[in-house]
Design an enzyme around this catalytic site. Sequence first.
Site, PDB file in Angstrom:
ATOM      1  N   CYS A 206       0.230  -0.338  -8.694  1.00  0.00           N
ATOM      2  CA  CYS A 206      -1.174   0.620  -8.392  1.00  0.00           C
ATOM      3  C   CYS A 206      -0.421   2.460  -9.594  1.00  0.00           C
ATOM      4  O   CYS A 206       0.783   2.455  -9.405  1.00  0.00           O
ATOM      5  CB  CYS A 206      -0.998   0.546  -6.817  1.00  0.00           C
ATOM      6  SG  CYS A 206      -1.479   2.168  -6.612  1.00  0.00           S
ATOM      7  N   CYS A 209       0.698   4.516  -6.237  1.00  0.00           N
ATOM      8  CA  CYS A 209       2.563   4.205  -5.572  1.00  0.00           C
ATOM      9  C   CYS A 209       3.353   3.212  -7.021  1.00  0.00           C
ATOM     10  O   CYS A 209       4.172   3.137  -5.446  1.00  0.00           O
ATOM     11  CB  CYS A 209       2.270   4.087  -4.349  1.00  0.00           C
ATOM     12  SG  CYS A 209       1.421   2.352  -3.694  1.00  0.00           S
ATOM     13  N   CYS A 228      -4.253  -3.004  -3.303  1.00  0.00           N
ATOM     14  CA  CYS A 228      -2.172  -2.267  -3.117  1.00  0.00           C
ATOM     15  C   CYS A 228      -2.480  -2.275  -1.805  1.00  0.00           C
ATOM     16  O   CYS A 228      -3.236  -1.969  -0.919  1.00  0.00           O
ATOM     17  CB  CYS A 228      -2.681  -0.781  -3.306  1.00  0.00           C
ATOM     18  SG  CYS A 228      -0.499  -0.515  -3.588  1.00  0.00           S
ATOM     19  N   CYS A 231      -1.287   1.484  -0.313  1.00  0.00           N
ATOM     20  CA  CYS A 231      -1.926   2.201   0.233  1.00  0.00           C
ATOM     21  C   CYS A 231      -3.273   2.241  -0.370  1.00  0.00           C
ATOM     22  O   CYS A 231      -4.153   0.514   0.067  1.00  0.00           O
ATOM     23  CB  CYS A 231      -1.640   3.508  -0.843  1.00  0.00           C
ATOM     24  SG  CYS A 231      -2.598   3.229  -3.103  1.00  0.00           S
ATOM     25  N   ASP A 356       3.906  -6.173 -35.808  1.00  0.00           N
ATOM     26  CA  ASP A 356       4.959  -6.988 -34.457  1.00  0.00           C
ATOM     27  C   ASP A 356       3.974  -7.891 -34.301  1.00  0.00           C
ATOM     28  O   ASP A 356       2.865  -8.256 -33.879  1.00  0.00           O
ATOM     29  CB  ASP A 356       4.369  -5.834 -33.356  1.00  0.00           C
ATOM     30  CG  ASP A 356       5.622  -6.011 -32.711  1.00  0.00           C
ATOM     31  OD1 ASP A 356       5.844  -7.805 -32.646  1.00  0.00           O
ATOM     32  OD2 ASP A 356       5.890  -5.421 -31.267  1.00  0.00           O
TER      33      ASP A 356
END
EC number: 6.3.5.13
Length: 447
Positions: A206, A209, A228, A231, A356
């Site tokens: 999130c 939070c 979430c 929240c 990579d």
Amino acid sequence: MTLRSQLAKTVGKSSQWFLTNFTKGGSSLPGKLALKIDPHILDTLAKDYEVIVVTGTNGKTLTTALTVNVLKQEFDHVLTNPTGANMAQGIVSTFLSAKGNKNSKKFAVLEIDEASLSKVTEYIKPKLFLFTNIFRDQMDRYGEIYTTYKLIVDGAAKAPEATILANGDLPIFNSVETVNPREYYGFNHQEDSEMMAHYNTDGVLCPNCQHILHYKMITYSNLGKYYCANCDFKRPELDYQLTALGDMTNTSAAFTIDGEDYNIEVGGLYNVYNALSAAAIGEHYGVSADKIRKGLAYDEKVFGRQEVIEVDGKRCTLVLVKNPVGLNQVIDMIDLAPRPFSLVSLLNANYADGIDISWIWDGNHEAFADMAIPKVITGGDRRKDMSLRLTVAGIEDSIMTEAASFQEVIEEIKSAPTDDVFILATYTAVLQLRKELANQGYIKGGM
């Protein structure tokens, strides 16, 4: 138009005419020449166009092609950059190639690399940005997903009145406030149920939070109806939504968007997202459902995107792969194909591929071990790394062959025990393979 702009346009168009008629072409050189004379030539060339920019990690090329097809059903003049030349000089070359009625409404649908967006929007002001997705991709070039998202948000902010049309199922596209107005498209095709994303999934924290997001529906990776539990962060309301998913094969898909039934002649759930975004752009510009339907049904395969090439009776399906999420979606698409088939995996690590290659270890190659594949061919500069990855995934050494060159790859394909062959390749490997196929007369041109 200033004298400098006129000179830049004339030189660019003249060089483009010469390259088209006397060489194999060249998508970016005319743009380089024009920019050298007038660094602001894009201002002049694009001023009469409704510019739509398509950007994001995966799906840019097919989404751009489908969007062009949809808009062409309604509008007479739709310009695009089909060669993949999406840096500034390539965009200039695209506008230099424009023809059409000066009095008709003119569109330019441009695929633009995430890292290049800010450079392009210095000179042209799009009216609409289409954000496909942001996944971990080429860490040496882009960094983490949050860095990549900042690149495209900052690029869009240079045209603050333009609408961002974003994939609402992706949490990162709802993670920060933007100066641009936003619309969202996404999936609403299942009843709600409680679930979490796979543990090896990026972008599930999130932004408010930092708790792990929950889902009421997941399509793949971290895409879905997220919220979430700690929240009030959740998926935004969707302006354009897929409400039903019908039959899906490795070569086609049927689905319903905003009450209308559509089909595409390309397989995979990831390509349904591409079709949904193109349909959303069509709706945004008032294109009727019938015309959107005709645009999505267009059956010309895009370079390296489930492109089918015949090689001495072998039906070879060529698919570009470049990151774990995209690879996993391609593997799911292949799993829908009728058996039997052989597999070719071509791995390069040039700048355009991403130096990579650790991403191959996050892809679900283990799924191939359950598909009873009779022959596997590895190739490219990093073929030994790919062979090792497939061995760890459970592919038997007895069915695996390393091809030292692209000529050898083609010879191995010819001797495959199946009529169908799937070829997965990174970007430069696609180019090199197609060049050799052209040299041997299987396709026209290597690009």
